[in-house]
Design a protein around this motif. Sequence first.
Motif, PDB file in Angstrom:
ATOM      1  N   VAL A   1     -47.199  89.178  15.116  1.00 19.83           N
ATOM      2  CA  VAL A   1     -45.865  89.764  15.029  1.00 19.83           C
ATOM      3  C   VAL A   1     -44.845  88.877  15.725  1.00 19.83           C
ATOM      4  CG1 VAL A   1     -44.467  91.732  15.783  1.00 19.83           C
ATOM      5  CG2 VAL A   1     -46.745  92.116  14.843  1.00 19.83           C
ATOM      6  N   SER A   2     -45.279  88.164  16.748  1.00 17.62           N
ATOM      7  CA  SER A   2     -44.320  87.414  17.567  1.00 17.62           C
ATOM      8  C   SER A   2     -44.460  85.897  17.499  1.00 17.62           C
ATOM      9  CB  SER A   2     -44.462  87.845  19.031  1.00 17.62           C
ATOM     10  OG  SER A   2     -45.778  87.577  19.495  1.00 17.62           O
ATOM     11  N   GLU A   3     -45.483  85.366  16.804  1.00 13.35           N
ATOM     12  CA  GLU A   3     -45.741  83.926  16.912  1.00 13.35           C
ATOM     13  C   GLU A   3     -46.265  83.330  15.605  1.00 13.35           C
ATOM     14  OE1 GLU A   3     -47.643  81.612  20.534  1.00 13.35           O
ATOM     15  OE2 GLU A   3     -49.260  82.371  19.252  1.00 13.35           O
ATOM     16  N   ILE A   4     -45.800  82.117  15.314  1.00 13.03           N
ATOM     17  CA  ILE A   4     -46.323  81.324  14.195  1.00 13.03           C
ATOM     18  C   ILE A   4     -46.910  80.053  14.789  1.00 13.03           C
ATOM     19  CG2 ILE A   4     -45.782  80.131  12.036  1.00 13.03           C
ATOM     20  CD1 ILE A   4     -43.259  81.892  11.836  1.00 13.03           C
ATOM     21  N   ARG A   5     -48.199  79.857  14.584  1.00 13.23           N
ATOM     22  CA  ARG A   5     -48.858  78.672  15.148  1.00 13.23           C
ATOM     23  C   ARG A   5     -48.958  77.571  14.093  1.00 13.23           C
ATOM     24  NH1 ARG A   5     -51.459  82.958  17.327  1.00 13.23           N
ATOM     25  NH2 ARG A   5     -53.178  82.956  15.843  1.00 13.23           N
ATOM     26  N   ILE A   6     -48.465  76.385  14.439  1.00  9.61           N
ATOM     27  CA  ILE A   6     -48.421  75.247  13.525  1.00  9.61           C
ATOM     28  C   ILE A   6     -49.159  74.080  14.163  1.00  9.61           C
ATOM     29  CG2 ILE A   6     -46.911  73.575  12.382  1.00  9.61           C
ATOM     30  CD1 ILE A   6     -44.737  75.762  12.403  1.00  9.61           C
ATOM     31  N   GLY A   7     -50.070  73.450  13.412  1.00  7.97           N
ATOM     32  CA  GLY A   7     -50.849  72.325  13.921  1.00  7.97           C
ATOM     33  C   GLY A   7     -50.326  70.988  13.410  1.00  7.97           C
ATOM     34  N   ASN A   8     -50.595  69.934  14.186  1.00 11.19           N
ATOM     35  CA  ASN A   8     -50.073  68.606  13.836  1.00 11.19           C
ATOM     36  C   ASN A   8     -50.874  67.555  14.587  1.00 11.19           C
ATOM     37  OD1 ASN A   8     -48.085  66.392  15.173  1.00 11.19           O
ATOM     38  ND2 ASN A   8     -47.397  66.782  13.084  1.00 11.19           N
ATOM     39  N   VAL A   9     -51.136  66.414  13.933  1.00 12.41           N
ATOM     40  CA  VAL A   9     -51.729  65.266  14.631  1.00 12.41           C
ATOM     41  C   VAL A   9     -50.838  64.046  14.412  1.00 12.41           C
ATOM     42  CG1 VAL A   9     -54.109  66.106  14.604  1.00 12.41           C
ATOM     43  CG2 VAL A   9     -53.274  64.724  12.699  1.00 12.41           C
ATOM     44  N   MET A  10     -50.689  63.244  15.463  1.00 13.28           N
ATOM     45  CA  MET A  10     -49.773  62.103  15.477  1.00 13.28           C
ATOM     46  C   MET A  10     -50.388  60.934  16.248  1.00 13.28           C
ATOM     47  SD  MET A  10     -46.602  62.106  14.248  1.00 13.28           S
ATOM     48  CE  MET A  10     -46.181  63.258  12.933  1.00 13.28           C
ATOM     49  N   PRO A  11     -49.968  59.701  15.946  1.00 16.94           N
ATOM     50  CA  PRO A  11     -50.432  58.541  16.716  1.00 16.94           C
ATOM     51  C   PRO A  11     -49.557  58.318  17.955  1.00 16.94           C
ATOM     52  CG  PRO A  11     -49.111  57.780  14.889  1.00 16.94           C
ATOM     53  CD  PRO A  11     -49.156  59.286  14.791  1.00 16.94           C
ATOM     54  N   TYR A  12     -49.747  59.145  18.970  1.00 12.90           N
ATOM     55  CA  TYR A  12     -48.960  58.967  20.189  1.00 12.90           C
ATOM     56  C   TYR A  12     -49.430  57.751  20.982  1.00 12.90           C
ATOM     57  CZ  TYR A  12     -47.152  63.629  19.236  1.00 12.90           C
ATOM     58  OH  TYR A  12     -46.549  64.717  18.640  1.00 12.90           O
ATOM     59  N   SER A  13     -50.597  57.252  20.649  1.00 11.42           N
ATOM     60  CA  SER A  13     -51.108  56.021  21.245  1.00 11.42           C
ATOM     61  C   SER A  13     -51.690  55.166  20.123  1.00 11.42           C
ATOM     62  CB  SER A  13     -52.187  56.331  22.293  1.00 11.42           C
ATOM     63  OG  SER A  13     -53.281  57.015  21.692  1.00 11.42           O
ATOM     64  N   GLY A  14     -52.001  53.910  20.436  1.00  9.95           N
ATOM     65  CA  GLY A  14     -52.592  53.044  19.430  1.00  9.95           C
ATOM     66  C   GLY A  14     -51.576  52.182  18.709  1.00  9.95           C
ATOM     67  N   PRO A  15     -52.014  51.475  17.667  1.00 11.36           N
ATOM     68  CA  PRO A  15     -51.173  50.471  17.013  1.00 11.36           C
ATOM     69  C   PRO A  15     -49.937  51.029  16.306  1.00 11.36           C
ATOM     70  CG  PRO A  15     -53.192  50.838  15.752  1.00 11.36           C
ATOM     71  CD  PRO A  15     -53.368  51.531  17.069  1.00 11.36           C
ATOM     72  N   LEU A  16     -49.951  52.313  15.953  1.00  5.47           N
ATOM     73  CA  LEU A  16     -48.815  52.901  15.241  1.00  5.47           C
ATOM     74  C   LEU A  16     -48.067  53.912  16.112  1.00  5.47           C
ATOM     75  CD1 LEU A  16     -50.466  53.421  11.728  1.00  5.47           C
ATOM     76  CD2 LEU A  16     -48.831  51.652  12.387  1.00  5.47           C
ATOM     77  N   SER A  17     -48.154  53.719  17.426  1.00  5.81           N
ATOM     78  CA  SER A  17     -47.583  54.695  18.353  1.00  5.81           C
ATOM     79  C   SER A  17     -46.066  54.824  18.224  1.00  5.81           C
ATOM     80  CB  SER A  17     -47.949  54.334  19.793  1.00  5.81           C
ATOM     81  OG  SER A  17     -47.458  53.051  20.136  1.00  5.81           O
ATOM     82  N   GLU A  18     -45.388  53.818  17.648  1.00  2.40           N
ATOM     83  CA  GLU A  18     -43.937  53.941  17.502  1.00  2.40           C
ATOM     84  C   GLU A  18     -43.560  55.099  16.593  1.00  2.40           C
ATOM     85  OE1 GLU A  18     -42.110  50.569  15.042  1.00  2.40           O
ATOM     86  OE2 GLU A  18     -44.121  49.794  15.401  1.00  2.40           O
ATOM     87  N   PHE A  19     -44.529  55.550  15.752  1.00  2.00           N
ATOM     88  CA  PHE A  19     -44.256  56.700  14.887  1.00  2.00           C
ATOM     89  C   PHE A  19     -44.568  58.032  15.565  1.00  2.00           C
ATOM     90  CE2 PHE A  19     -44.789  53.207  11.838  1.00  2.00           C
ATOM     91  CZ  PHE A  19     -43.594  53.326  11.152  1.00  2.00           C
ATOM     92  N   GLY A  20     -45.058  57.983  16.792  1.00  2.00           N
ATOM     93  CA  GLY A  20     -45.237  59.210  17.555  1.00  2.00           C
ATOM     94  C   GLY A  20     -43.924  59.923  17.806  1.00  2.00           C
ATOM     95  N   ALA A  21     -42.819  59.192  17.661  1.00  2.00           N
ATOM     96  CA  ALA A  21     -41.495  59.800  17.803  1.00  2.00           C
ATOM     97  C   ALA A  21     -41.277  60.909  16.780  1.00  2.00           C
ATOM     98  CB  ALA A  21     -40.408  58.733  17.657  1.00  2.00           C
ATOM     99  N   ILE A  22     -41.983  60.847  15.657  1.00  2.00           N
ATOM    100  CA  ILE A  22     -41.874  61.903  14.640  1.00  2.00           C
ATOM    101  C   ILE A  22     -42.334  63.229  15.231  1.00  2.00           C
ATOM    102  CG2 ILE A  22     -42.755  62.737  12.429  1.00  2.00           C
ATOM    103  CD1 ILE A  22     -43.034  59.825  11.540  1.00  2.00           C
ATOM    104  N   GLY A  23     -43.524  63.241  15.823  1.00  2.00           N
ATOM    105  CA  GLY A  23     -44.071  64.466  16.398  1.00  2.00           C
ATOM    106  C   GLY A  23     -43.258  64.980  17.567  1.00  2.00           C
ATOM    107  N   LYS A  24     -42.746  64.081  18.396  1.00  2.00           N
ATOM    108  CA  LYS A  24     -41.932  64.512  19.539  1.00  2.00           C
ATOM    109  C   LYS A  24     -40.655  65.195  19.066  1.00  2.00           C
ATOM    110  CE  LYS A  24     -43.663  60.854  22.573  1.00  2.00           C
ATOM    111  NZ  LYS A  24     -43.329  59.596  23.305  1.00  2.00           N
TER     112      LYS A  24
END
Length: 406
Positions: A31-54
Motif C-alpha cells: 500500500v505504501s511502497e514500490i520496490r524497484i531493482g537495478n544493477v549498474m557498473p559503479y566500479s570497473g572499466p565502465l564506471s563512468e556510466f554509474g552516474a546513470i544509476g546515481k
Amino acid sequence: MRVTGRMLFALVLAVASLGAMSQQREDSATVSEIRIGNVMPYSGPLSEFGAIGKAEAAYFDMVNEQGGINGRKVRFITRDDNSDPATALELTRGLVEKDEVLLMFGSFGTPGNLATRWYLNERKIPQLFVASGDEELSRPRAFPWTMGWQPSYKAEGRIYANYIQAYYPRRKIVVLWQNDQFGRDLFKGIEEGLGDLNRFVVVDIAFDIADEHLDTHLSVLKQSGAEVFVFAGVPSTAARVIKLAAGFNWHPVFILNDAAASIANALIPAGIENSAGVISAAFLKDPSDPAWKDDPGMKDWLAFMDKYNHPESQNNSAALYGYAAAEALTQVLKQCGDDLSREHVMQQAASLRDFQPSVALPGIRMNTRPDNYVPIKQMRLEQFDGRTWQSFGDVIETAFTEGLKR
C-alpha cells in the motif's frame, strides 16, 4: 480423519490467505511502497556510466519528497555489478528473491541484461527500459517481459552511414570501435547502411576499453588516407582519440557516437579547437550545452541536480540519461494507478503515446505498442560548432528492424 464443515471452512480460508499473500509477493508492491531493482557498473572499466544509476536514485528521492507515485513511495535498490554478466545475474536474483522488487529497471549494459533476460522472463518480472541499444533486448514476441528504451546501436550506425552517403559519397572511411557488443552492433549498422559502398571502409579497428595503444591505432587510420573517421566508444576514450588525431595533424570528418558525444566529458577534455566540427546523432539534450540555458526542462534538471544529486555532475550526460529514463518509468507507474500487478505494468509500458521526456531534444517522443518495444525510435543529427551542438535536418525515424518482428 473426519473433516467437519468448520475444518473445511478453515482450510479454504487458509488457502485463500496463502493465495492473497502469494499475489502480494508476486506484485511486490504494498500500500505504501514500490520496490524497484537495478544493477549498474559503479566500479570497473565502465564506471563512468554509474552516474546513470546515481541520477535515477536521486530522481526517486525527489519523487518521494513530492509524495511518491499515486500515494506510494518508491524504494530504488541499486547494486554494483562491476560490468560482469555473472554478477549481474546473481544480483538480479537477489533483488527478486530477497528484496522482492516489483520490477527491474534501467540496468546498464548489453551483456548483463542478456544474462538476466531468461531468468526475468521465466518469472514474468518486468525488465524495463534497459540501458542498452541492443536490438536483442527489444523482442516482444520472444521476450515479452523485456523492453528497451533508447534507439538501437544498429539504427544509430545506419544514420551515420546515410549521412556519409549523402554528404561524403565515395570517400575513404575508417572506423574505430569498442570491442564489445555495443561497438560491434554500431559498426554492423554502418555496414548495413553503406551496403555496396562498404568497399570504401578501408580500415576498421576494434579496441579494448583499457587499450594502451590508441596512438598506434590512430597512426594506422591516418596512414590509410581516409577522409571520414567514425568512432564508437565511451566519452573518456573519445576525448583521447580526438586529441591524438589533432596531434597527428589529421583532420578528417569526425563522427562520434551518441553515448560519447558529451561537451563536458569528451569535447572539452579533447580541446574545443580540436573538437569543432564533430558530427553526432542524439535524442537527449546535452546538459553542458549553453544553448539550453533558458530551456524549462533543463532548468528543472539543474535545480534537481543542485538539490538531490552532486552539483559537480550537473553537466554529465550519463546522469541526464538516468534522469530521463526515471522520468519515463514514473510516467508508466502513474498510468498503472492502483493496479501494480506486473502484467499491468507491462501493459502500461507498452501503451505509451507521444510521451516526451523533459530533457529530450525537440521532436523526440516515446511511443510503444505490444509489438513495438523500442520506446525511442528517433534521433537528430547535430554538429559541434566549438560552443554548442547545432541540429540540422529533420528528426530521423529509425526503422523497425527484424529483431523486433521475430
